[in-house]
Enzyme design. Sequence first.
Site, PDB file in Angstrom:
ATOM      1  N   SER A   1       0.791  -1.231   0.000  1.00 41.55           N
ATOM      2  CA  SER A   1       0.000   0.000   0.000  1.00 41.55           C
ATOM      3  C   SER A   1       0.825   1.283   0.000  1.00 41.55           C
ATOM      4  CB  SER A   1      -0.951   0.015   1.202  1.00 41.55           C
ATOM      5  OG  SER A   1      -2.032  -0.851   0.971  1.00 41.55           O
TER       6      SER A   1
ATOM      7  N   LYS B   1       0.111   3.787  -2.649  1.00 46.61           N
ATOM      8  CA  LYS B   1      -0.895   4.846  -2.566  1.00 46.61           C
ATOM      9  C   LYS B   1      -0.278   6.243  -2.484  1.00 46.61           C
ATOM     10  CE  LYS B   1      -4.194   1.541  -0.812  1.00 46.61           C
ATOM     11  NZ  LYS B   1      -4.584   0.742   0.340  1.00 46.61           N
TER      12      LYS B   1
ATOM     13  N   SER C   1      -5.815   3.496   4.518  1.00 49.89           N
ATOM     14  CA  SER C   1      -5.355   2.635   3.426  1.00 49.89           C
ATOM     15  C   SER C   1      -6.497   1.925   2.704  1.00 49.89           C
ATOM     16  CB  SER C   1      -4.360   1.591   3.956  1.00 49.89           C
ATOM     17  OG  SER C   1      -3.550   1.090   2.912  1.00 49.89           O
TER      18      SER C   1
ATOM     19  N   LYS D   1       3.226   6.585   4.796  1.00 53.31           N
ATOM     20  CA  LYS D   1       2.319   5.502   4.424  1.00 53.31           C
ATOM     21  C   LYS D   1       2.871   4.141   4.819  1.00 53.31           C
ATOM     22  CE  LYS D   1      -1.478   3.998   2.710  1.00 53.31           C
ATOM     23  NZ  LYS D   1      -1.394   2.881   3.675  1.00 53.31           N
TER      24      LYS D   1
END
Length: 378
Positions: free
Chosen positions: A64, A67, A120, A227
Amino acid sequence: MKKFTKIIAIFLAFVTIFCLKAHGQTAVARSVDFCSAKSMIVMETMHNRVLYSKNENEKLPMASTTKIVSALTVIENCDDLDKLVTVPKSATLVEGSSIYLKAGEQLTIKQLLYGLMLQSGNDSAETLALEIGGTIEHFAELMNETALKCGATSSHFVTPHGLDDKEHYTTAHDLALITSYALKNPVFKQIVSAKSFVIKQTEHNSARTLVNKNKLLTSLEGCIGVKTGYTRKSGRCLVSACERDGMQVVCVVLNDRPMFEDSEKLLEQAFKEYKLYEILPSYKFVSDIAVENGKASSLRLYNKEGYSVVAKESEIDKYVVEYDYEKQVKAPIEKDKKLGEVKIYYDKTLIFSENLCSIESVDGVEPVDVIKEILDKW
């Protein structure tokens, strides 16, 4: 046109790499033995100098942390972040982490970005991708163009959420470059640094309280994001960033079980060993120079742009500032006229140059002024 855009992006990426070499920032970064990550990098964001690294150019899945690219792509391709978007049914069927969107709900692009980066949400990712790109495939093209613009030349993206795909990969170095670029965007920075975000209930959507999964935001001084990520294939991944005393540092760890602990140690060590140094202040008065045949006998020189670096104390003596300018000029001289140059060298390599200009204008003396002055004295 798309092909031409990609060629330009690749060219800019190579220019970025060349400039880093020209700025003396390619010294081999020291690996940090305690870090258990399969790949990692610590990079300062002013000149993208690598402070520490390990296997930073190995192509790996990144879960993730994808992202980061998705959010930046949305922000840079959207004219109205307050636009309401209808959630498609396909987004509610995506596996993995979610903010539990329902088909037909309407949220703003900005709300979906918070859902993307704090909690997320893979459903947020697909909703945004379809809104901005029309299709997942076209949005992936936009993601790859965004990555190239950041200088990331060893990455390839096919999904907006980062679920495993053999054609979806990056490197720690590329991910650091992308994050360094993204943090210069105030909207991106505001979102990823938020510890929580509340989406109020309306006639279009349910209420949600989003909590950031990045624990460093509450445990590490100066942390500003960025993140987390995890899949079985990628392992635990974390991109973190921290600011202290004007110095901003990005840390990327890929496939690292103690990702929070390692990232915190790496960032603390970076701030312990490196500091931000101002080599040349902006708008610095440099010198007075003589003016011939002018209504003023001298004028002042200054440089507009300054130059700062992130460096160790032991490296500062290698930076040398040299000035070269006219010692006398003839009027008239207009304001901001180039009259010289300042150059900064690192270990005898030129890394920065800037014009030296006149702070004020000086008019020339006309014959009638000379006669008047003589008469006044007489």
